[in-house]
Design a protein around this motif. Structure first.
Motif, short mmCIF file in Angstrom:
data_model
loop_
_atom_site.label_atom_id
_atom_site.label_comp_id
_atom_site.label_asym_id
_atom_site.label_seq_id
_atom_site.Cartn_x
_atom_site.Cartn_y
_atom_site.Cartn_z
N PHE A 55 -25.91 -31.21 -27.51
CA PHE A 55 -24.67 -30.54 -27.07
C PHE A 55 -24.15 -28.70 -27.72
O PHE A 55 -23.66 -28.12 -26.74
CB PHE A 55 -23.59 -31.40 -27.56
CG PHE A 55 -21.98 -31.56 -26.68
CD1 PHE A 55 -21.46 -30.15 -27.29
CD2 PHE A 55 -22.06 -32.39 -25.76
CE1 PHE A 55 -19.74 -30.05 -26.68
CE2 PHE A 55 -20.26 -31.76 -25.07
CZ PHE A 55 -19.95 -31.07 -25.53
N ALA A 56 -24.14 -28.61 -28.71
CA ALA A 56 -23.58 -28.12 -29.55
C ALA A 56 -24.45 -26.56 -29.09
O ALA A 56 -23.90 -24.92 -28.72
CB ALA A 56 -23.54 -27.11 -30.67
N LYS A 57 -25.85 -25.84 -29.04
CA LYS A 57 -27.01 -25.18 -28.63
C LYS A 57 -26.24 -25.42 -26.78
O LYS A 57 -26.23 -23.89 -26.90
CB LYS A 57 -28.35 -25.47 -28.49
CG LYS A 57 -29.09 -24.81 -28.54
CD LYS A 57 -30.06 -24.91 -28.67
CE LYS A 57 -31.43 -24.10 -28.69
NZ LYS A 57 -32.62 -24.65 -28.65
N ARG A 58 -25.85 -26.31 -26.12
CA ARG A 58 -25.97 -25.94 -24.89
C ARG A 58 -24.51 -24.74 -23.83
O ARG A 58 -24.99 -24.13 -23.72
CB ARG A 58 -26.42 -27.41 -24.00
CG ARG A 58 -26.35 -27.17 -22.27
CD ARG A 58 -26.77 -28.40 -22.03
NE ARG A 58 -25.66 -29.59 -22.30
CZ ARG A 58 -25.34 -30.15 -22.63
NH1 ARG A 58 -26.82 -30.68 -23.39
NH2 ARG A 58 -24.42 -31.24 -22.51
N ARG A 59 -23.85 -25.49 -25.36
CA ARG A 59 -22.40 -24.61 -24.99
C ARG A 59 -22.15 -23.98 -25.86
O ARG A 59 -21.29 -23.28 -25.48
CB ARG A 59 -21.70 -25.63 -25.54
CG ARG A 59 -21.46 -26.73 -24.22
CD ARG A 59 -21.01 -26.02 -22.80
NE ARG A 59 -20.98 -26.82 -21.73
CZ ARG A 59 -20.43 -27.66 -21.04
NH1 ARG A 59 -19.28 -26.21 -20.16
NH2 ARG A 59 -21.05 -27.93 -19.85
N GLY A 60 -22.89 -22.80 -27.05
CA GLY A 60 -23.11 -22.21 -27.34
C GLY A 60 -21.76 -22.30 -28.46
O GLY A 60 -20.74 -21.25 -28.85
N LEU A 61 -21.60 -23.28 -29.17
CA LEU A 61 -20.36 -23.37 -29.83
C LEU A 61 -20.83 -23.74 -30.93
O LEU A 61 -22.09 -24.49 -32.03
CB LEU A 61 -19.57 -25.01 -29.62
CG LEU A 61 -19.18 -24.99 -28.25
CD1 LEU A 61 -18.93 -26.73 -27.91
CD2 LEU A 61 -18.29 -24.29 -28.22
N LYS A 62 -19.86 -23.48 -32.56
CA LYS A 62 -20.36 -23.48 -33.71
C LYS A 62 -18.91 -24.06 -34.18
O LYS A 62 -17.86 -24.12 -33.80
CB LYS A 62 -20.30 -21.73 -34.11
CG LYS A 62 -19.60 -21.02 -33.88
CD LYS A 62 -20.05 -19.78 -34.28
CE LYS A 62 -19.20 -18.67 -34.60
NZ LYS A 62 -18.48 -18.21 -33.04
N VAL A 63 -18.85 -23.65 -35.60
CA VAL A 63 -17.81 -24.78 -36.65
C VAL A 63 -17.04 -23.99 -35.98
O VAL A 63 -17.08 -22.55 -36.58
CB VAL A 63 -18.23 -25.23 -37.60
CG1 VAL A 63 -17.54 -25.52 -38.52
CG2 VAL A 63 -19.85 -26.42 -38.02
N GLY A 64 -15.21 -24.80 -35.98
CA GLY A 64 -14.76 -23.90 -36.08
C GLY A 64 -13.95 -23.57 -34.51
O GLY A 64 -12.80 -23.48 -34.83
N ASP A 65 -14.78 -23.54 -33.80
CA ASP A 65 -14.54 -22.97 -32.63
C ASP A 65 -13.37 -24.43 -31.76
O ASP A 65 -14.55 -25.66 -32.02
CB ASP A 65 -16.31 -22.71 -31.41
CG ASP A 65 -16.28 -21.58 -32.35
OD1 ASP A 65 -16.45 -20.87 -33.18
OD2 ASP A 65 -18.20 -21.62 -31.34
N ARG A 66 -12.80 -23.69 -30.41
CA ARG A 66 -12.24 -25.00 -29.72
C ARG A 66 -12.62 -24.84 -28.13
O ARG A 66 -13.38 -23.89 -27.90
CB ARG A 66 -10.63 -24.33 -30.10
CG ARG A 66 -10.04 -24.29 -31.59
CD ARG A 66 -8.48 -24.52 -31.50
NE ARG A 66 -7.70 -24.67 -30.11
CZ ARG A 66 -7.63 -26.68 -30.26
NH1 ARG A 66 -7.96 -26.73 -31.63
NH2 ARG A 66 -6.73 -27.14 -29.86
N PHE A 67 -13.06 -25.98 -27.77
CA PHE A 67 -13.09 -26.09 -26.35
C PHE A 67 -12.21 -27.78 -26.00
O PHE A 67 -11.64 -28.45 -26.25
CB PHE A 67 -14.54 -26.53 -26.53
CG PHE A 67 -14.95 -27.65 -26.55
CD1 PHE A 67 -15.63 -28.32 -25.65
CD2 PHE A 67 -15.40 -27.98 -27.97
CE1 PHE A 67 -16.19 -29.99 -25.66
CE2 PHE A 67 -15.75 -29.14 -27.64
CZ PHE A 67 -16.35 -30.17 -27.10
N ASP A 68 -12.58 -26.92 -24.93
CA ASP A 68 -11.57 -27.96 -23.16
C ASP A 68 -12.53 -28.38 -22.71
O ASP A 68 -13.49 -27.39 -21.60
CB ASP A 68 -9.98 -27.11 -23.19
CG ASP A 68 -9.29 -28.12 -22.08
OD1 ASP A 68 -8.84 -28.94 -22.22
OD2 ASP A 68 -9.71 -28.31 -21.36
#
Length: 382
Positions: free
Chosen positions: A148-161
């Motif tokens: 999930f994180a890889k697909r959305r390009g997210l890392k620890v500390g990021d916020r997303f909606d």
């Protein structure tokens, strides 16, 4: 044995003498095996998600006659009554929020569980980035599956909606179960409020029984207990629940089996056509080999070896590209809140390469027979 090895080497030399023709055939086989591997990966991923086994001990309690998570609303206090049923080991209330209830290739799923029960709900997860302590500290913290994180390009500390829920990434997790790698775990009270479901209301209960043979009796007991209640339930084993609620997904993937059959037929036809052209183009050469003492079996083995090599080479290229592409893209199919991770495994890769080899040899049988039965004198005169 030595003769077979030497003939195989000769077949390889003959293939490399006509590089363009051989490469075009290999790329054609690779295209067909790419499609075959994608279809086989879909089928195998679905099988893992829906086929029951003796080790299954989990039931899903859902609102009767409801499918999308947003429509399933059960009182959280049902958990206390379910725990009193004989054979129940533990009950975990779960709130699920998805961005799309219909069939989709990019579904975002939030799972809200009581923070103290996270390890019981998903005991196999491993935090590879961030920490569970940070997740416990923040009300809006989320533990994301690594896919999930890889697909959305997210890392620890990021916020997303997504789906009206805003969270902060507290950690990235890894799990041997593909579904865990494609969801976001958040705290139950937070998700109840963020999704406006309200405190005290959950989507479902995950019920673990003491042994698999108690799945059916416990499911019946739960549904009988709440049959006359305001919110009746429908309880099924976890994999049966997936198969029924994601029925559109199951039908769609079932149809892809015909695409796999088409790919297999295309690969066989391509190799057979290429080798028929080879046999017709080497009429005089084969006659010379027969004159020098090569038997009909040896000529047939040459053709079979070429077909096997073409199939094997195309299979390795096509299956390898398909596996790399599917792992890179990390596709996830979802329907009515259920997610299916499309990930190739070693078994799919082995089946794909072996199928290509067998197809190459099988498609060579008729060209090999023609090469074996050609009359020597007539061929020399040609």
């Amino acid at each position: 044995m030595n003769a077979a090895v030497n003939l195989t080497k000769l077949a390889w030399i003959q293939l490399t003498r006509h590089r363009v023709r051989s490469l075009l055939t290999i790329f054609g086989v690779a295209s067909g095996m790419f499609l075959f591997t994608a279809v086989e990966t879909l089928q195998r991923s679905l099988g893992k998600a829906t086929e029951a086994s003796a080790a299954d001990t989990t039931l899903v309690v859902y609102r009767a006659n409801r499918f999308c998570p947003s429509a399933s609303r059960l009182p959280e206090h049902y958990a206390d009554e379910i725990r009193r049923i004989a054979g129940v080991r533990e009950v975990i209330p779960v709130q699920i929020v998805v961005n799309n209830c219909g069939a989709s290739l990019d579904v975002i799923t939030f799972r809200g569980v009581p923070d103290e029960l996270l390890r019981k709900f998903a005991p196999e997860i491993e935090i590879i980035e961030g920490s569970e302590a940070e997740w416990q500290r923040r009300d809006d913290g989320a533990l994301l599956g690594e896919v999930f994180a890889k697909r959305r390009g997210l890392k620890v500390g990021d916020r997303f909606d997504a789906a009206g829920v805003t969270v902060t990434v507290s950690g990235i997790l890894r799990s041997p179960f593909a579904q865990d790698n494609n969801v976001a775990y958040v705290k139950l009270p937070f998700l109840q409020q963020a999704s406006r479901a309200g405190l005290g209301v959950v989507t479902q209960f995950n019920v673990r029984v003491t042994e698999s043979k108690q799945l059916e009796p416990v499911a019946t007991a739960i549904d009988d207990l709440f049959r006359s209640g305001q919110e009746p339930t429908d309880t099924r084993p976890e994999k049966a629940f997936f198969a029924e609620t994601a029925s559109e997904l199951v039908e769609l993937i079932g149809f892809t089996r015909w695409l796999g059959v088409g790919a297999v037929i295309a690969v066989g036809g391509l190799v057979a056509n290429a080798l028929l052209l080879v046999v017709r183009g080497r009429v005089k050469e084969n006659a010379v080999l027969r004159t020098l003492g090569f038997s009909g079996r040896a000529i047939g083995w040459l053709v079979l070896s070429e077909g096997g090599m073409l199939g094997l080479a195309g299979g390795v290229v096509g299956v390898g590209l398909a596996a790399a592409f599917l792992r890179w893209q990390s596709f996830t199919m979802g329907n009515e809140g259920q997610t299916l991770a499309i990930q190739p495994d070693a078994t799919v890769i082995f089946i794909g390469v072996l199928a290509a080899l067998v197809l190459g040899i099988f498609a060579s049988l008729w060209p090999a027979w023609q090469a074996m039965t050609q009359p020597i004198v007539k061929n020399l005169r040609s």
